[in-house]
Design a protein around this motif. Structure first.
Motif, PDB file in Angstrom:
ATOM      1  N   ARG A   1       5.434  -0.600  -2.244  1.00 22.23           N
ATOM      2  CA  ARG A   1       6.443   0.801  -1.618  1.00 22.23           C
ATOM      3  C   ARG A   1       6.283   0.535  -0.328  1.00 22.23           C
ATOM      4  NH1 ARG A   1       1.161   2.068  -3.128  1.00 22.23           N
ATOM      5  NH2 ARG A   1      -0.108   3.939  -2.112  1.00 22.23           N
ATOM      6  N   HIS A   2       5.671  -0.105   0.613  1.00 25.67           N
ATOM      7  CA  HIS A   2       5.494   0.071   2.456  1.00 25.67           C
ATOM      8  C   HIS A   2       7.019  -0.726   2.600  1.00 25.67           C
ATOM      9  CE1 HIS A   2       2.929   3.441   2.785  1.00 25.67           C
ATOM     10  NE2 HIS A   2       2.112   2.744   1.981  1.00 25.67           N
TER      11      HIS A   2
ATOM     12  N   LYS B   1      -3.908  -3.557   1.635  1.00 31.93           N
ATOM     13  CA  LYS B   1      -3.081  -2.454   1.988  1.00 31.93           C
ATOM     14  C   LYS B   1      -1.802  -1.512   1.876  1.00 31.93           C
ATOM     15  CE  LYS B   1       1.496  -4.743   1.752  1.00 31.93           C
ATOM     16  NZ  LYS B   1       2.089  -5.955   1.125  1.00 31.93           N
ATOM     17  N   ASN B   2      -1.827  -1.351   0.386  1.00 31.25           N
ATOM     18  CA  ASN B   2      -1.116  -0.084   0.938  1.00 31.25           C
ATOM     19  C   ASN B   2      -2.082   1.233   1.059  1.00 31.25           C
ATOM     20  OD1 ASN B   2       1.280  -1.104  -0.280  1.00 31.25           O
ATOM     21  ND2 ASN B   2       0.673  -0.692  -1.690  1.00 31.25           N
ATOM     22  N   VAL B   3      -3.533   1.446   1.375  1.00 37.09           N
ATOM     23  CA  VAL B   3      -4.531   1.775   1.730  1.00 37.09           C
ATOM     24  C   VAL B   3      -4.098   2.083   3.151  1.00 37.09           C
ATOM     25  CG1 VAL B   3      -6.568   2.906   1.996  1.00 37.09           C
ATOM     26  CG2 VAL B   3      -5.816   2.054  -0.456  1.00 37.09           C
ATOM     27  N   ILE B   4      -4.423   0.883   3.742  1.00 36.07           N
ATOM     28  CA  ILE B   4      -4.124   0.725   5.190  1.00 36.07           C
ATOM     29  C   ILE B   4      -3.163   1.883   5.922  1.00 36.07           C
ATOM     30  CG2 ILE B   4      -4.209  -0.509   7.443  1.00 36.07           C
ATOM     31  CD1 ILE B   4      -6.475  -0.070   6.140  1.00 36.07           C
ATOM     32  N   LEU B   5      -1.767   1.261   5.204  1.00 37.20           N
ATOM     33  CA  LEU B   5      -0.008   1.459   5.511  1.00 37.20           C
ATOM     34  C   LEU B   5       0.423   2.672   5.017  1.00 37.20           C
ATOM     35  CD1 LEU B   5       1.326  -1.601   4.126  1.00 37.20           C
ATOM     36  CD2 LEU B   5       1.061  -0.786   6.805  1.00 37.20           C
ATOM     37  N   ASP B   6      -0.939   3.614   4.110  1.00 34.74           N
ATOM     38  CA  ASP B   6      -0.713   5.211   3.862  1.00 34.74           C
ATOM     39  C   ASP B   6      -0.881   5.449   4.543  1.00 34.74           C
ATOM     40  OD1 ASP B   6       0.219   4.807   1.132  1.00 34.74           O
ATOM     41  OD2 ASP B   6      -1.222   4.292   0.192  1.00 34.74           O
TER      42      ASP B   6
END
Length: 733
Positions: free
Chosen positions: A165-166, A330-335
């Motif tokens: 999603r990022h 990955k999504n946690v860091i980018l969130d």
């Protein structure tokens, strides 16, 4: 027709296609704007880090050594080659090619603006120029090939880990701009060679020379009579398009994906060599927050977020993600990064993490983390996921947004000192069936103080492992003892779930108890205990908490800060005994075909891979490795509280691992025994053997049980009372 340069003047004009000084000054003006935009963007990024609180660990000590180490990691691409040779080759071509082109441009600027302008001389000619041209063509070609490999993987193969999603337009722009810059440079070189009628020394520019011949052929096919005039016009257009694209890229770097060229290297420089194996301490101030807002994330946490390249390596190795749990590292860091940038743009502030409602991260996402550190091991830019994850878990504990099963575990530890909630008086009852007494280390001096741990003390299946290990130590003739009811839970996993203060209580109790004992070495059955005692207890600032009436200890020193007490996993200690001949083994006792699973806390956390394998080989068993072994080992699913949770998932990590053992190893279904060296792994794999319908296919055994069987084969029963490891195990549920 323009005459070619004489061979003796082996060089070229820098601004050759520009018709007037006005164009040159226009280029200077645009370049100044691009550099200014770059500098402002970098300044804003740096300001974002300095606005953050100090990090809990020293990050910039021995800066020279850190930079050298980071340069070795970056230029060797060792992290990119790990697990993915294609990506390693691809990234090597890109980074080496890009750096060569950057250095080449810097050399040209140095010659043009310093040597020529200031000193009236030039070194960019003759042999140097010819060598320069060849190197630029060779490495520039590798650069284009590398970008082509990246585009092939992204668009043709469509590697799923690159998309989430990022994913955004900037990801595509980044790779396409780099590709166009590489191709554009070669096209510009080729048309220049054609315009100058193929100067003989330019043949070293082998790519440009080939392109010049191609242009010549195209002009002929099109019936262009004035080839040189047409080429000169095209030269002008290509020069400006290449220059403008280059300047745009320079200005764009701090505002998009290109920033990782700076932030990733800086992140490697600032890395903690013991990241994950130790966690930051919390202050004794109860008003302190953990992840209540972005203000709680240190400058290093923010640098982690900016360093992420969206490569998805962490996601691809994460057992939680692969088994259908709602965690994608990955999504946690980018969130977190997206939220921080949204706040900087005036966005609305919300909870960082909560159980339901509007928040950046949902509680269930963090509960899914197994603290196996696979994400950190796979990350090529040294992002410390576990540090940020633990910070958010601590916030969940502060808020009370913790799964009820975990709350029960906390309650059990607080009331009874163990995760099972059983009586502390029964902690040493596992040894009642042994044919000998185990020394009470509180009363007698011993060489080995053995920390048995919760599962070997209370879980029926793991009690058998404890008795096997006791037999081995007794047979070897060493003096060893345990703490009986003064032993409590080590605190490793509840700390990673976020219960920091309970961890400190347990640590204070243990170090205070150990201070009253006389021993040389501390050995652990469980790799989780081993990691905590070795890496985390020495980091605790006991003095800060000793005066707190809520803390059941008065210890104020730093425990084992100088490393005088050797902390060992039991396989390390017993391997030394086997090497010394303390156990009667000749390496031919057993003829099983086995595979071995590396526990995360022993392997990835502490780089111990060989001791368990040497012990397995010492029994005579034939060891076959699973494809994912050593640092690449796949987590059993029990760490980080996973053992205590009822997760809904497509396939348990333990089931996938057993499938790998039976289907993907060289021995295949001939593997008879799945060997572990961790009580949690034993519990998870016994459960996975049932739920995955593998009960008739493979047996789960501990290294200690193999060793006992091997010694018994030589000597008969060495001591009465050890259970048959093949008995029906207690359920992990």
């Amino acid at each position: 027709m323009r005459l070619p340069l004489e061979t003796t003047t082996r060089t070229r004009e820098v601004y050759e296609p520009l018709s007037s000084s006005v164009e040159v000054y226009l280029f200077y003006f645009l370049a100044a704007i691009a550099v200014g935009v770059l500098a402002f963007g970098l300044y804003r990024r740096l300001q974002g880090y300095t606005d953050g609180p100090d990090d809990e660990f020293t990050r910039l000590d021995n800066l020279g050594g850190r930079i050298r180490s980071a340069a070795r990691i970056a230029f060797s691409n060792e992290k990119q080659f790990n697990r993915d040779i294609y990506a390693g080759v691809m990234h090597s071509f890109i980074i080496w090619g890009f750096l060569t082109l950057f250095i080449a441009t810097s050399i040209l600027a140095l010659d043009l603006y310093f040597f020529k302008k200031a000193l009236g001389a030039s070194f960019w000619k003759g042999t140097f120029y010819v060598s320069y041209q060849f190197a630029v063509d060779a490495l520039g070609l590798l650069f284009v090939i590398g970008i082509g490999m990246a585009m092939y993987r992204r668009y043709w193969v469509r590697n799923e880990r690159l998309f989430s999603r990022h994913s955004s337009l900037e990801d595509h722009m980044f790779v396409w701009i780099l590709f166009l810059l590489g191709i554009g440079g070669f096209l510009l070189e080729g048309i220049r060679i054609l315009v100058n009628d193929y100067p003989s020394f330019e043949i070293v520019s082998f790519v440009g020379w080939a392109i010049a011949l191609s242009f010549d052929g195209i002009f002929s096919l099109l019936g262009v009579s004035e080839t040189t005039t047409a080429a000169a016009q095209l030269h002008w257009g290509l020069w400006w398009s290449h220059a403008l694209l280059s300047l745009f890229f320079i200005a764009w770097i701090p505002y998009a994906k290109g920033m990782h060229m700076f932030s990733s290297f800086a992140n490697v420089v600032a890395r903690d060599e013991k990241a994950g194996t130790r966690l930051p301490n919390v202050p004794s101030d109860l008003d302190a927050t953990n992840a209540e807002s972005m203000d709680d994330f240190s400058w290093k946490d923010r640098l982690d977020q900016d360093a992420c390249t969206k490569c998805g390596r962490c996601s691809s190795v994460c057992p939680a993600n692969n088994s259908g749990r709602p965690l994608d590292p990955k999504n946690v860091i980018l969130d977190l990064k997206e939220y921080r940038e949204d706040l900087a743009d005036g966005g609305e502030e919300v909870d960082i993490i909560a159980d339901g409602g509007t928040s950046v991260i949902d509680a269930e996402t963090m509960e899914s983390c197994m603290a196996c550190m696979a994400c950190m091991d796979a990350c090529p830019v040294e992002i410390e996921h576990l540090k940020s994850f633990t910070k958010m878990n601590r916030q969940l504990v502060d808020q009370g947004d913790v799964d009820t099963n975990i709350q029960d575990v906390f309650q059990n530890v607080m009331q009874n000192g163990n995760t099972f909630g059983d009586s502390p008086r029964d902690r040493g009852a596992w040894a009642d069936d042994l044919g000998f007494d185990i020394t009470d280390a509180r009363e007698e001096e011993v060489e080995y103080l053995w920390y048995v741990g919760d599962f070997p003390s209370y879980d029926e299946r793991n009690k058998k492992v404890a008795r096997s290990l006791a037999k081995l130590l007794e047979e070897s003739g060493v003096s060893f003892g345990i703490l009986f009811d003064d032993e409590k839970y080590d605190g490793n996993d509840i700390r990673r779930i976020g219960e920091e203060f309970l961890f400190i209580e347990l640590a204070g109790h243990h170090v205070e108890t150990w201070e009253d004992c006389e021993f040389e070495k501390l050995i652990c059955t469980d790799p989780h205990s081993y990691n905590t005692f070795k890496n985390e207890y020495p980091e605790v600032d006991f003095e800060e908490f000793a005066d707190d009436p809520m803390m059941p200890f008065e210890y104020e020193e730093q425990w084992n800060g100088d490393g005088d007490i050797e902390v060992l996993h039991w396989t390390q200690a017993v391997e030394e005994l086997v090497e010394d001949g303390a156990l009667d083994l000749d390496g031919t006792e057993l003829d099983y075909t086995v595979t071995y699973h590396d526990p995360c806390h022993l392997g990835r956390f502490n780089d111990e891979y060989e001791a368990p394998r040497e012990l397995i080989r010492a029994t005579g068993a034939e060891l076959h490795e699973m494809p994912r072994n050593r640092a690449d080992s796949y987590c059993c699913g029990g760490g980080g509280g996973g053992l205590w949770l009822d997760n809904e998932q497509e396939e348990k990590p333990s089931e996938e691992r057993i499938r790998e053992a039976l289907e993907d190893t060289e021995a295949g279904d001939a593997v008879e025994k799945f060997v572990v060296a961790c009580p949690m792994c034993m519990t998870m794999y016994e459960d996975g053997r049932k739920t995955g319908d593998y009960e008739d296919d493979i047996e789960i055994v501990d290294v200690a049980e193999l060793l006992v069987e091997a010694v018994e084969t030589n000597e008969g029963e060495i001591t009465a009372g050890v259970d048959d490891a093949s008995e029906t195990p207690a359920s992990a549920d």
